[in-house]
Design an enzyme around this catalytic site. Structure first.
Site, PDB file in Angstrom:
ATOM      1  N   CYS A 182      -6.693  12.715 -13.691  1.00  0.00           N
ATOM      2  CA  CYS A 182      -5.890  11.505 -13.899  1.00  0.00           C
ATOM      3  C   CYS A 182      -6.723  10.414 -14.570  1.00  0.00           C
ATOM      4  CB  CYS A 182      -5.294  11.011 -12.584  1.00  0.00           C
ATOM      5  SG  CYS A 182      -3.910  12.022 -12.066  1.00  0.00           S
ATOM      6  N   THR A 215       6.371   2.480   5.329  1.00  0.00           N
ATOM      7  CA  THR A 215       5.780   3.702   4.784  1.00  0.00           C
ATOM      8  C   THR A 215       6.537   4.901   5.336  1.00  0.00           C
ATOM      9  OG1 THR A 215       3.782   5.082   4.675  1.00  0.00           O
ATOM     10  CG2 THR A 215       4.040   3.741   6.646  1.00  0.00           C
ATOM     11  N   LEU A 216       6.431   6.021   4.633  1.00  0.00           N
ATOM     12  CA  LEU A 216       7.019   7.262   5.139  1.00  0.00           C
ATOM     13  C   LEU A 216       5.962   8.168   5.755  1.00  0.00           C
ATOM     14  CD1 LEU A 216       9.604   8.646   2.531  1.00  0.00           C
ATOM     15  CD2 LEU A 216      10.032   7.840   4.853  1.00  0.00           C
ATOM     16  N   GLY A 258      -1.824  -0.336   4.735  1.00  0.00           N
ATOM     17  CA  GLY A 258      -1.588  -1.703   5.205  1.00  0.00           C
ATOM     18  C   GLY A 258      -2.441  -2.803   4.599  1.00  0.00           C
ATOM     19  N   TYR A 308      -4.731   2.441  -2.029  1.00  0.00           N
ATOM     20  CA  TYR A 308      -4.538   3.671  -2.808  1.00  0.00           C
ATOM     21  C   TYR A 308      -3.620   3.378  -4.004  1.00  0.00           C
ATOM     22  CZ  TYR A 308      -3.895   8.739  -3.466  1.00  0.00           C
ATOM     23  OH  TYR A 308      -3.869  10.018  -3.967  1.00  0.00           O
ATOM     24  N   ASP A 354       6.333  -5.381   1.906  1.00  0.00           N
ATOM     25  CA  ASP A 354       5.597  -4.457   1.036  1.00  0.00           C
ATOM     26  C   ASP A 354       6.231  -3.080   1.194  1.00  0.00           C
ATOM     27  OD1 ASP A 354       3.779  -3.182  -0.565  1.00  0.00           O
ATOM     28  OD2 ASP A 354       2.114  -3.280   0.867  1.00  0.00           O
ATOM     29  N   GLY A 391       6.331   0.662   0.750  1.00  0.00           N
ATOM     30  CA  GLY A 391       5.316   1.690   0.483  1.00  0.00           C
ATOM     31  C   GLY A 391       3.942   1.085   0.703  1.00  0.00           C
ATOM     32  N   CYS A 392       3.667   0.698   1.959  1.00  0.00           N
ATOM     33  CA  CYS A 392       2.492  -0.158   2.232  1.00  0.00           C
ATOM     34  C   CYS A 392       1.203   0.625   2.419  1.00  0.00           C
ATOM     35  CB  CYS A 392       2.766  -1.009   3.467  1.00  0.00           C
ATOM     36  SG  CYS A 392       2.901  -0.022   4.976  1.00  0.00           S
ATOM     37  N   GLY A 393       1.244   1.952   2.318  1.00  0.00           N
ATOM     38  CA  GLY A 393       0.014   2.728   2.462  1.00  0.00           C
ATOM     39  C   GLY A 393      -0.651   2.463   3.795  1.00  0.00           C
TER      40      GLY A 393
HETATM   41  C1  LIG Z   1       0.267   5.586  -3.560  1.00  0.00           C
HETATM   42  S1  LIG Z   1       0.760   5.021  -1.977  1.00  0.00           S
HETATM   43  C2  LIG Z   1       0.447   3.291  -2.232  1.00  0.00           C
HETATM   44  C3  LIG Z   1       0.145   2.603  -0.953  1.00  0.00           C
HETATM   45  C4  LIG Z   1      -0.149   1.112  -1.038  1.00  0.00           C
HETATM   46  N1  LIG Z   1       0.940   0.375  -1.647  1.00  0.00           N
HETATM   47  C5  LIG Z   1      -1.451   0.834  -1.724  1.00  0.00           C
HETATM   48  O1  LIG Z   1      -1.433   0.218  -2.786  1.00  0.00           O
HETATM   49  O2  LIG Z   1      -2.492   1.208  -1.178  1.00  0.00           O
HETATM   50  C6  LIG Z   1       2.546   5.146  -1.947  1.00  0.00           C
HETATM   51  C7  LIG Z   1       3.205   4.650  -0.683  1.00  0.00           C
HETATM   52  O3  LIG Z   1       4.627   4.707  -0.863  1.00  0.00           O
HETATM   53  C8  LIG Z   1       5.210   5.162   0.335  1.00  0.00           C
HETATM   54  N2  LIG Z   1       6.547   5.712   0.045  1.00  0.00           N
HETATM   55  C9  LIG Z   1       6.886   6.643  -0.865  1.00  0.00           C
HETATM   56  N3  LIG Z   1       8.214   6.897  -0.838  1.00  0.00           N
HETATM   57  C10 LIG Z   1       8.730   6.084   0.113  1.00  0.00           C
HETATM   58  C11 LIG Z   1      10.044   5.872   0.626  1.00  0.00           C
HETATM   59  N4  LIG Z   1      11.092   6.574   0.173  1.00  0.00           N
HETATM   60  N5  LIG Z   1      10.215   4.934   1.590  1.00  0.00           N
HETATM   61  C12 LIG Z   1       9.159   4.235   2.082  1.00  0.00           C
HETATM   62  N6  LIG Z   1       7.885   4.399   1.631  1.00  0.00           N
HETATM   63  C13 LIG Z   1       7.678   5.315   0.672  1.00  0.00           C
HETATM   64  C14 LIG Z   1       4.222   6.196   0.863  1.00  0.00           C
HETATM   65  O4  LIG Z   1       4.438   6.443   2.220  1.00  0.00           O
HETATM   66  C15 LIG Z   1       2.909   5.448   0.567  1.00  0.00           C
HETATM   67  O5  LIG Z   1       2.645   4.554   1.621  1.00  0.00           O
END
Ligand SMILES: C[S@@+](CC[C@H](N)C(=O)[O-])C[C@H]1O[C@@H](n2cnc3c(N)ncnc32)[C@H](O)[C@@H]1O
Length: 401
Positions: free
Chosen positions: A365, A196-197, A178, A135, A172, A174-176
């Site tokens: 977007c 991730t959150l 995974g 994502y 990673d 914010g790993c979405g």
């Molecule tokens: C747009 S998604 C991108 C996911 C992934 N990196 C990808 O490319 O598919 C944003 C990610 O950032 C994580 N995230 C946002 N704020 C965060 C925080 N304060 N701590 C940990 N993860 C966070 C979200 O949970 C989500 O997994």
């Protein structure tokens, strides 16, 4: 109000745009083509909805659609271009200070914002993302790359830029769902940790790690990046499409956290959306407000110069910056086309209102990246607390081998 404005006045206002590619159909069945060959149909479901069309902003038009007062059929991109033309005609600037108090981004607020966006339902995201559920902006080596191929290209592009190697400790942030940690562990032999959150992403990623048999070199944690502790520093760190959630005022904390977690001379890749406004203020005409209110509460995007400054202040040396703006417009068009094809399933997997919000957000977007209202940059940097030679080769050829 409609009764004051009147159907005739509103249609005159729309007609004054010099042939918008739209057909307007009123609640009583009357049809008004605004050009010879309309590409999209706007159905006005009730008289009150004409208010949104009489002095339109992108927010008022979007809200009328999200609330079901308007319906949209046909070429969504054409409808969005027409909406922009109407909103611009109202005379607002392209970038505005939104007047909102600076966000504090407490852990609770950030967690609620993440749940709002990412915990809609895994099945909802699976309808329109690629099979790996990536994502973030893909990387198209050719114009005709599929979304799946371009996302795989992107995972490799990041791993190569980071010079990821077997047994390196990789984080990673914010790993979405995974995809990057799984790829880093499987193809590059890294020992990968993702955080991730989002609970739904966490559960999904745990399952995927088990399915791939990668428990010995891959793990996912449900925690805020600020709370992450590691017994030893990581060799490499990536953050992909995450720092948009951090908040501009919190960038020093964010980069200080990465510095704390990374070994000296270790490489860090920050891949994220940047503002085209050098002041990092929101896109105007109501577009920024729509995203903030309905899509990414608490999201904030800085200009590139601010990111580089705040990274440098935390002892990062920036080695390479790549603008991926055309790639994000293409990625979003793929997502939007997938979403259009599966609209009824998207409603079932979420709700009518959520599906309407996401439909506009994805197509809107794509338009925003096409128009350079926003951009996106990959920034490769290394931790350089102690000055001296870097670990990088003299040229960047390694990235393209
Ligand atoms: C747009 S998604 C991108 C996911 C992934 N990196 C990808 O490319 O598919 C944003 C990610 O950032 C994580 N995230 C946002 N704020 C965060 C925080 N304060 N701590 C940990 N993860 C966070 C979200 O949970 C989500 O997994």
């Amino acid at each position: 109000m409609f009764l004051a404005a009147g159907v005739g006045q509103v249609l005159e206002r729309l007609g004054g745009q010099g042939g918008l590619p739209l057909r307007v159909v009123l609640w009583d069945g009357r049809e008004f083509p605004l050009s010879d060959e309309p590409l999209a149909t706007v159905r006005v479901k009730r008289p009150q909805a004409l208010t949104a069309l009489s002095h339109p902003t992108l927010l008022s038009l979007a809200e009328a659609y999200v609330n079901g007062d308007l319906d949209l059929e046909g070429d969504l991109d054409a409808a969005i271009r027409a909406a922009e033309s109407l909103a611009r005609d109202e005379g607002g600037p392209l970038f505005v200070r939104d007047g909102a108090a600076p966000r504090s981004h407490t852990r609770e607020e950030d967690s609620a914002a993440i749940r709002h966006h990412y915990d809609v339902a895994n099945g909802f995201y699976a309808l329109w993302l690629d099979p790996r559920m990536v994502y973030s902006c893909a990387y198209f080596r050719t114009e005709s790359d599929s979304l799946e191929q371009a996302q795989l290209n992107k995972l490799d592009h990041i791993c190569r830029k980071l010079r990821l190697d077997a047994d390196e400790q990789f984080l990673d942030i914010g790993c979405g769902w995974g995809a990057l940690i799984l790829h880093a562990a499987k193809k590059y032999g890294a020992r990968a940790t993702g955080i991730t959150l989002s609970e739904q992403q966490f559960e999904w990623t745990q399952r995927r790690i088990r399915e791939e048999g990668l428990q010995h070199r891959c793990r996912v944690l449900l925690e805020d990046y600020r709370d992450h502790q590691s017994p030893a520093p990581y060799d490499k760190i990536a953050s992909v499409g995450m720092f948009e959630h951090v908040g501009i005022a919190n960038l020093p904390t964010y980069f200080a956290t990465v510095r704390r977690l990374l070994r000296e001379r270790g490489l860090f890749m920050n891949h994220g959306i940047t503002s085209s406004s050098s002041d990092g203020v929101a896109v105007g005409m109501g577009a920024g407000e729509f995203i903030d209110r309905y899509v990414f509460p608490q999201g904030e995007i800085p200009h590139l110069h601010r990111v580089v400054r705040d990274m440098s202040d935390q002892d990062f040396e920036v080695h390479d910056v790549e603008c991926l703006r055309p790639h994000y417009a293409k990625t979003l068009r793929h997502w939007s086309a997938n979403f259009e094809r599966r609209l009824s399933q998207a409603v079932m997997a979420s709700s009518e209102k959520t599906a309407r919000v996401w439909r506009l957000y994805l197509a809107g977007c794509a338009h925003a990246f096409d128009q350079r209202w926003t951009s996106i940059h990959q920034i490769l940097a290394s931790r350089q607390v102690n000055p001296g030679r870097t670990e990088l080769p003299l040229t960047r050829e390694w990235i393209y081998r």
